[in-house]
Motif scaffolding. Structure first.
Motif, PDB file in Angstrom:
ATOM      1  N   VAL A   1     -20.918   3.726   5.347  1.00 40.28           N
ATOM      2  CA  VAL A   1     -19.896   3.246   6.278  1.00 40.28           C
ATOM      3  C   VAL A   1     -20.518   3.201   7.673  1.00 40.28           C
ATOM      4  O   VAL A   1     -20.772   4.234   8.280  1.00 40.28           O
ATOM      5  CB  VAL A   1     -18.652   4.156   6.277  1.00 40.28           C
ATOM      6  CG1 VAL A   1     -17.606   3.638   7.257  1.00 40.28           C
ATOM      7  CG2 VAL A   1     -18.070   4.260   4.876  1.00 40.28           C
ATOM      8  N   ASN A   2     -20.760   2.001   8.162  1.00 42.90           N
ATOM      9  CA  ASN A   2     -21.406   1.820   9.469  1.00 42.90           C
ATOM     10  C   ASN A   2     -20.360   1.772  10.582  1.00 42.90           C
ATOM     11  O   ASN A   2     -20.075   0.732  11.161  1.00 42.90           O
ATOM     12  CB  ASN A   2     -22.226   0.525   9.456  1.00 42.90           C
ATOM     13  CG  ASN A   2     -23.535   0.675   8.729  1.00 42.90           C
ATOM     14  OD1 ASN A   2     -24.352   1.527   9.065  1.00 42.90           O
ATOM     15  ND2 ASN A   2     -23.739  -0.154   7.711  1.00 42.90           N
ATOM     16  N   ALA A   3     -19.791   2.948  10.889  1.00 43.68           N
ATOM     17  CA  ALA A   3     -18.733   3.010  11.896  1.00 43.68           C
ATOM     18  C   ALA A   3     -19.261   3.251  13.303  1.00 43.68           C
ATOM     19  O   ALA A   3     -18.576   2.934  14.280  1.00 43.68           O
ATOM     20  CB  ALA A   3     -17.725   4.092  11.531  1.00 43.68           C
ATOM     21  N   ALA A   4     -20.444   3.822  13.441  1.00 47.60           N
ATOM     22  CA  ALA A   4     -20.980   4.118  14.769  1.00 47.60           C
ATOM     23  C   ALA A   4     -21.267   2.827  15.525  1.00 47.60           C
ATOM     24  O   ALA A   4     -21.756   1.853  14.952  1.00 47.60           O
ATOM     25  CB  ALA A   4     -22.259   4.941  14.651  1.00 47.60           C
ATOM     26  N   ALA A   5     -20.956   2.820  16.819  1.00 46.45           N
ATOM     27  CA  ALA A   5     -21.203   1.632  17.634  1.00 46.45           C
ATOM     28  C   ALA A   5     -21.112   1.989  19.107  1.00 46.45           C
ATOM     29  O   ALA A   5     -20.481   2.978  19.492  1.00 46.45           O
ATOM     30  CB  ALA A   5     -20.203   0.521  17.310  1.00 46.45           C
TER      31      ALA A   5
ATOM     32  N   GLY B   1     -26.685   0.465  -7.342  1.00 48.08           N
ATOM     33  CA  GLY B   1     -25.685  -0.266  -6.568  1.00 48.08           C
ATOM     34  C   GLY B   1     -24.883   0.656  -5.682  1.00 48.08           C
ATOM     35  O   GLY B   1     -25.142   1.859  -5.589  1.00 48.08           O
ATOM     36  N   GLY B   2     -23.890   0.084  -5.029  1.00 47.86           N
ATOM     37  CA  GLY B   2     -23.049   0.864  -4.130  1.00 47.86           C
ATOM     38  C   GLY B   2     -22.269  -0.062  -3.219  1.00 47.86           C
ATOM     39  O   GLY B   2     -22.275  -1.286  -3.381  1.00 47.86           O
ATOM     40  N   SER B   3     -21.603   0.532  -2.259  1.00 49.21           N
ATOM     41  CA  SER B   3     -20.766  -0.212  -1.329  1.00 49.21           C
ATOM     42  C   SER B   3     -21.201   0.060   0.099  1.00 49.21           C
ATOM     43  O   SER B   3     -21.317   1.223   0.503  1.00 49.21           O
ATOM     44  CB  SER B   3     -19.295   0.182  -1.504  1.00 49.21           C
ATOM     45  OG  SER B   3     -18.486  -0.434  -0.521  1.00 49.21           O
TER      46      SER B   3
ATOM     47  N   GLY C   1     -26.394  -4.846  -7.499  1.00 50.33           N
ATOM     48  CA  GLY C   1     -25.119  -4.160  -7.612  1.00 50.33           C
ATOM     49  C   GLY C   1     -24.603  -3.597  -6.308  1.00 50.33           C
ATOM     50  O   GLY C   1     -23.697  -2.751  -6.308  1.00 50.33           O
ATOM     51  N   ILE C   2     -25.177  -4.049  -5.202  1.00 47.55           N
ATOM     52  CA  ILE C   2     -24.745  -3.570  -3.883  1.00 47.55           C
ATOM     53  C   ILE C   2     -23.711  -4.542  -3.322  1.00 47.55           C
ATOM     54  O   ILE C   2     -23.998  -5.727  -3.155  1.00 47.55           O
ATOM     55  CB  ILE C   2     -25.933  -3.455  -2.913  1.00 47.55           C
ATOM     56  CG1 ILE C   2     -26.998  -2.509  -3.471  1.00 47.55           C
ATOM     57  CG2 ILE C   2     -25.454  -2.977  -1.541  1.00 47.55           C
ATOM     58  CD1 ILE C   2     -28.302  -2.519  -2.673  1.00 47.55           C
TER      59      ILE C   2
ATOM     60  N   TYR D   1     -10.470   1.632   0.135  1.00 48.95           N
ATOM     61  CA  TYR D   1     -10.420   0.637  -0.939  1.00 48.95           C
ATOM     62  C   TYR D   1     -11.800   0.042  -1.195  1.00 48.95           C
ATOM     63  O   TYR D   1     -12.239  -0.077  -2.351  1.00 48.95           O
ATOM     64  CB  TYR D   1      -9.422  -0.460  -0.577  1.00 48.95           C
ATOM     65  CG  TYR D   1      -9.540  -1.707  -1.430  1.00 48.95           C
ATOM     66  CD1 TYR D   1      -9.177  -1.689  -2.775  1.00 48.95           C
ATOM     67  CD2 TYR D   1     -10.031  -2.892  -0.886  1.00 48.95           C
ATOM     68  CE1 TYR D   1      -9.297  -2.835  -3.559  1.00 48.95           C
ATOM     69  CE2 TYR D   1     -10.151  -4.031  -1.665  1.00 48.95           C
ATOM     70  CZ  TYR D   1      -9.787  -4.002  -2.996  1.00 48.95           C
ATOM     71  OH  TYR D   1      -9.916  -5.132  -3.770  1.00 48.95           O
ATOM     72  N   LEU D   2     -12.509  -0.320  -0.131  1.00 50.44           N
ATOM     73  CA  LEU D   2     -13.819  -0.954  -0.285  1.00 50.44           C
ATOM     74  C   LEU D   2     -14.868   0.021  -0.810  1.00 50.44           C
ATOM     75  O   LEU D   2     -15.835  -0.388  -1.459  1.00 50.44           O
ATOM     76  CB  LEU D   2     -14.267  -1.545   1.051  1.00 50.44           C
ATOM     77  CG  LEU D   2     -13.443  -2.742   1.538  1.00 50.44           C
ATOM     78  CD1 LEU D   2     -13.868  -3.143   2.941  1.00 50.44           C
ATOM     79  CD2 LEU D   2     -13.586  -3.913   0.575  1.00 50.44           C
ATOM     80  N   ALA D   3     -14.697   1.299  -0.542  1.00 50.43           N
ATOM     81  CA  ALA D   3     -15.637   2.305  -1.044  1.00 50.43           C
ATOM     82  C   ALA D   3     -15.385   2.645  -2.504  1.00 50.43           C
ATOM     83  O   ALA D   3     -16.293   3.105  -3.210  1.00 50.43           O
ATOM     84  CB  ALA D   3     -15.529   3.577  -0.198  1.00 50.43           C
ATOM     85  N   SER D   4     -14.177   2.406  -2.964  1.00 47.55           N
ATOM     86  CA  SER D   4     -13.799   2.817  -4.320  1.00 47.55           C
ATOM     87  C   SER D   4     -14.156   1.752  -5.347  1.00 47.55           C
ATOM     88  O   SER D   4     -14.462   0.604  -5.015  1.00 47.55           O
ATOM     89  CB  SER D   4     -12.287   3.082  -4.366  1.00 47.55           C
ATOM     90  OG  SER D   4     -11.577   1.848  -4.360  1.00 47.55           O
TER      91      SER D   4
END
Length: 268
Positions: free
Chosen positions: A102-106, A149-151, A194-195, A245-248
């Motif tokens: 999760v790229n939340a830092a900014a 893979g992953g999200s 799968g990413i 949702y997007l992580a799940s």
């Protein structure tokens, strides 16, 4: 128009991320903090980071006080390739890999074009909003491939699609527009591995930084709410629920998508 605010939403415990490891950046405040707390409450083992060690520590303490699992690397400067690499190494050392980024830092500077300094505002914003996503994705990519893979969840902005009258956001618009385009490209590159890569585009979200701005310039809040269909500011938790949702695995067929979580601000 009278501004409408909503109290922070309750973080609910659940199982939607049980068994997953999630790397969440910018956990010290705002959207990053909300994602870290919600993900941990939903069963993820969270690895966080922030350049502000004190604020990151408070988030970790809050998560653990509720009985959930979280580690954090702080201070961590993700605008430096070495900082991004250290975060990936830290997560792998703790958990052997990860499933979600999760790229939340900014960081963004706001000024009108004619008043904006090239190095300290323009370049710093592109580094703090665009490079910061690229560097962690690059460092995390081999781990996600090895994991099967992953999200990856990036944060663009309503400003990536529309300009808000009266907002001096030229660098922010450029940076978040870049994140939006980069997300689509990364989704294409990651598909074979799968990413999944998606973005969320919030409008005005109430955080410590935006509260100060709204207090200093109440006319800015008026203009922002005038564009919205839901007449209130967003809360970090509003964004975190979409990120969940997007992580799940619920979003296993979702990639290269952008989610405008903005109270309808960009719909007209």
């Amino acid at each position: 128009m009278k501004p409408v605010f909503k109290p922070a939403l309750a973080i609910q415990a659940g199982e939607r991320l049980r068994g997953k490891v999630a790397v969440v950046t910018g956990i010290g405040s705002g959207i990053g903090r909300a994602c870290a707390m919600l993900f941990a409450a939903q069963g993820a083992r969270v690895v966080g980071c922030d350049i502000d060690a004190d604020s990151a520590g408070r988030t970790v303490d809050a998560v653990r006080a509720n009985g959930f699992e979280m580690d954090s690397l702080q201070p961590c400067d993700l605008t430096d390739p070495e900082g991004a690499a250290k975060l990936v190494e830290f997560a792998c050392a703790r958990h052997g890999g990860f499933d979600v980024v999760v790229n939340a830092a900014a960081f963004g500077a706001f000024a009108w074009l004619q008043e904006m300094d090239y190095q300290t505002q323009w370049r710093a914003t592109l580094t703090g909003e665009l490079d910061i996503v690229f560097l962690l994705c690059k460092a995390a990519w081999p781990v996600l491939i090895a994991r099967g893979g992953g999200s990856v969840i990036n944060f663009a902005s309503a400003n990536a699609s529309v300009a808000l009258d009266g907002s001096p956001a030229v660098a922010h618009c450029a940076g978040k527009g870049g994140v939006l385009a980069m997300t689509r490209q990364l989704a294409m590159e990651g598909g074979l591995h799968g990413i999944r890569v998606n973005s969320i585009s919030p409008a005005l979200v109430e955080t410590a930084a935006t509260r100060a701005h709204m207090a200093a310039q109440p006319e800015f809040l008026e203009r922002a709410l005038a564009k919205a269909m839901v007449k209130r500011t967003g809360q970090p938790e509003d964004i975190a629920w979409c990120a969940l949702y997007l992580a799940s695995d619920e979003s296993s067929w979702v990639t290269a998508a952008n989610f405008p979580i903005d109270g309808g601000a960009t719909a007209w």
